[in-house]
Design a protein around this motif. Structure first.
Motif, short mmCIF file in Angstrom:
data_model
loop_
_atom_site.label_atom_id
_atom_site.label_comp_id
_atom_site.label_asym_id
_atom_site.label_seq_id
_atom_site.Cartn_x
_atom_site.Cartn_y
_atom_site.Cartn_z
N PHE A 1 31.49 2.21 25.48
CA PHE A 1 31.80 1.68 25.59
C PHE A 1 32.54 0.49 25.36
CE2 PHE A 1 28.74 2.99 22.28
CZ PHE A 1 27.30 2.23 22.02
N PRO A 2 32.80 -0.51 26.40
CA PRO A 2 33.89 -1.37 26.85
C PRO A 2 34.79 -1.54 25.43
CG PRO A 2 32.27 -1.84 28.20
CD PRO A 2 31.47 -0.78 27.44
N GLY A 3 36.46 -1.21 25.76
CA GLY A 3 36.70 -1.79 24.78
C GLY A 3 37.74 -1.54 23.30
N MET A 4 36.67 -0.06 23.05
CA MET A 4 36.46 0.46 21.59
C MET A 4 37.32 1.72 21.96
SD MET A 4 32.69 0.10 20.87
CE MET A 4 32.85 1.16 18.48
N LYS A 5 37.93 1.87 21.05
CA LYS A 5 38.99 3.48 21.39
C LYS A 5 38.11 4.33 20.93
CE LYS A 5 39.63 3.06 16.37
NZ LYS A 5 40.80 3.54 15.25
N PRO A 6 38.78 5.42 22.26
CA PRO A 6 37.40 6.74 21.34
C PRO A 6 37.97 7.38 20.61
CG PRO A 6 40.22 7.39 23.65
CD PRO A 6 39.42 6.21 22.56
N HIS A 7 36.91 8.38 20.21
CA HIS A 7 37.01 8.76 18.86
C HIS A 7 35.73 10.15 19.22
CE1 HIS A 7 35.68 8.91 14.16
NE2 HIS A 7 34.77 8.84 14.53
N ARG A 8 35.78 11.05 18.07
CA ARG A 8 34.47 12.68 18.42
C ARG A 8 34.04 12.76 17.26
NH1 ARG A 8 34.74 17.14 21.85
NH2 ARG A 8 34.39 18.39 20.48
N PHE A 9 32.59 13.04 16.70
CA PHE A 9 32.64 12.81 15.68
C PHE A 9 32.56 14.43 15.76
CE2 PHE A 9 30.11 9.19 16.48
CZ PHE A 9 30.86 8.58 15.17
N GLU A 10 33.38 15.48 14.66
CA GLU A 10 33.23 16.71 14.51
C GLU A 10 31.63 16.95 13.49
OE1 GLU A 10 35.41 18.68 15.83
OE2 GLU A 10 37.10 17.33 15.82
N GLN A 11 30.81 16.41 12.84
CA GLN A 11 29.38 16.66 12.63
C GLN A 11 28.78 16.13 13.04
OE1 GLN A 11 29.74 15.83 7.86
NE2 GLN A 11 31.69 16.05 8.12
N PRO A 12 27.00 17.19 12.98
CA PRO A 12 25.83 16.34 14.02
C PRO A 12 26.00 14.34 13.24
CG PRO A 12 26.28 18.23 12.35
CD PRO A 12 27.58 17.86 11.49
N VAL A 13 25.16 14.24 14.44
CA VAL A 13 24.27 13.08 14.41
C VAL A 13 23.63 12.59 14.92
CG1 VAL A 13 27.17 12.27 14.96
CG2 VAL A 13 26.03 12.11 16.65
N SER A 14 22.69 12.24 15.38
CA SER A 14 21.14 11.76 15.54
C SER A 14 21.18 11.17 16.76
CB SER A 14 20.52 11.20 14.02
OG SER A 14 19.34 11.10 14.74
N LEU A 15 20.66 11.09 18.03
CA LEU A 15 19.83 10.52 18.89
C LEU A 15 19.40 8.94 18.75
CD1 LEU A 15 19.46 12.95 21.53
CD2 LEU A 15 21.12 11.98 21.76
N ALA A 16 18.99 8.77 17.06
CA ALA A 16 17.96 8.34 16.57
C ALA A 16 18.91 6.81 16.69
CB ALA A 16 17.24 8.57 15.44
N TRP A 17 20.43 7.45 16.32
CA TRP A 17 21.21 5.69 15.67
C TRP A 17 21.79 5.46 17.25
CZ3 TRP A 17 24.76 9.99 12.19
CH2 TRP A 17 24.40 10.35 10.82
N ILE A 18 21.72 5.72 18.39
CA ILE A 18 22.42 5.45 19.62
C ILE A 18 21.66 3.78 19.99
CG2 ILE A 18 22.45 5.24 21.80
CD1 ILE A 18 22.58 8.13 21.69
N ALA A 19 20.38 3.84 19.94
CA ALA A 19 19.64 2.48 20.05
C ALA A 19 19.93 1.36 19.46
CB ALA A 19 18.34 2.55 20.11
N PRO A 20 20.15 1.49 19.00
CA PRO A 20 20.55 0.70 17.51
C PRO A 20 22.26 0.32 17.96
CG PRO A 20 18.92 2.01 15.83
CD PRO A 20 19.32 2.54 17.39
N ALA A 21 22.66 1.19 17.67
CA ALA A 21 24.50 0.69 17.95
C ALA A 21 24.26 -0.18 19.37
CB ALA A 21 25.21 1.72 18.78
N ILE A 22 23.58 0.29 20.62
CA ILE A 22 23.82 -0.29 22.35
C ILE A 22 23.49 -2.11 21.45
CG2 ILE A 22 22.34 -0.96 23.93
CD1 ILE A 22 22.14 1.72 24.52
N VAL A 23 21.66 -2.24 21.27
CA VAL A 23 21.44 -3.78 20.68
C VAL A 23 22.16 -4.52 19.74
CG1 VAL A 23 19.44 -5.26 19.56
CG2 VAL A 23 19.00 -3.01 21.24
N SER A 24 23.05 -3.79 19.14
CA SER A 24 24.18 -4.53 18.32
C SER A 24 25.43 -4.31 18.90
CB SER A 24 24.94 -3.23 16.58
OG SER A 24 25.97 -3.79 16.15
N TYR A 25 26.04 -4.01 19.51
CA TYR A 25 26.95 -4.10 20.64
C TYR A 25 26.80 -5.14 21.01
CZ TYR A 25 31.04 -3.06 23.40
OH TYR A 25 31.97 -3.53 24.80
N ALA A 26 25.64 -5.45 22.18
CA ALA A 26 24.98 -6.37 23.55
C ALA A 26 25.32 -7.58 21.79
CB ALA A 26 24.01 -5.84 24.36
N GLY A 27 24.82 -7.69 20.84
CA GLY A 27 24.33 -8.99 20.38
C GLY A 27 23.63 -9.60 20.10
#
Length: 263
Positions: free
Chosen positions: A107-133
């Motif tokens: 995501f442009p402008g965001m600092k690097p981050h690494r998740f050590e624990q499992p995350v869900s693909l279902a959390w990605i679409a809400p992130a894109i919509v939120s980032y795009a305002g």
């Protein structure tokens, strides 16, 4: 192979007799190969994809498009390579090698981050919509993966996965709450059976690494209580739904068709 007809000769034919009109759809061809060959070809596929993902990102950078482009690279499923009952594929089980996928997000402008624990693909679409305002009401109360990068102390919610008949021998649900994974499945008698894994102790790539529930109850009472609550709320609801309601709605059927899980 669970409804697929395997042809062992180099060439073959299949004759189907049908009483009435209709058609036959050939959905998937499953080759027979040795375990060594399967692992070799899978590694080559990964290396090939890795190379072209690199070329793609290099092109975006060269064209100066990265500064205003969201890039999401993810797998849709893992793959079994014979670790469990010599099974090659990804629809029969919910153990780690069938769920663990590559996930790279930019995501442009965001600092690097690494998740050590499992995350869900279902959390990605809400992130894109939120980032795009963009205001999209159905995502309002959904988990957003960017929220967890901004507030690193926030505990990650459980990750849920499902497998259904007839692709899987039985209906099942996986609940992952680090470092534990609990798999609940329906048996022939209609009663639930379960598997428990501790990712901190074992990668859960083989059958023999199953973790004893009584050991968890003794050593980690809080995690045990959480899993019991999850089983009670999610697992029983899931099994009841499958048991009593054999049909799903038209929209769900169409969604599953588009990704190849229904024909």
């Amino acid at each position: 192979y669970n409804g697929s007809h395997v042809m062992t000769p180099k060439a073959g034919s299949l004759k189907i007799n049908s009483h009435g009109s209709g058609y036959v759809k050939l959905f998937q061809v499953i080759p027979l190969m040795t375990w060594r060959a399967g692992v070799h070809y899978y590694r080559e596929e990964v290396e090939y994809m890795d190379r072209w993902v690199g070329e793609f990102l290099k092109s975006l950078e060269k064209e100066k498009l990265l500064k205003n482009t969201i890039v999401i690279i993810a797998g849709d499923h893992g793959e079994g390579l014979g670790e469990r009952e010599r099974y090659f594929g990804h629809v029969r089980y919910l153990n780690q090698q069938f769920l663990h996928v590559p996930l790279i997000m930019y995501f442009p402008g965001m600092k690097p981050h690494r998740f050590e624990q499992p995350v869900s693909l279902a959390w990605i679409a809400p992130a894109i919509v939120s980032y795009a305002g963009i205001e999209y009401p159905p995502f309002k109360d959904r988990e957003n993966i960017l929220t967890f990068t901004e507030h690193e102390d926030t505990p990650l919610p459980p990750v849920y996965s499902y497998a259904f008949k007839p692709s899987s021998p039985e209906n099942k649900i996986s609940i992952i709450k680090w470092p534990y994974q609990y798999i609940i499945k329906e048996t022939d008698t209609g009663t639930p059976a379960s598997e428990l894994y501790n990712f901190a102790l074992s990668p859960s790539f083989r059958k023999m690494d199953e973790y004893a529930v009584d050991v968890l109850k003794r050593n980690a009472p809080r995690e045990y209580a959480f899993l019991q609550e999850s089983i009670h709320r999610t697992g029983q609801m899931f099994l009841t739904y499958i048991h009593k309601k054999n049909k799903i709605n038209t929209k769900e059927i169409e969604n599953l068709k588009t990704i190849g899980y229904l024909q």
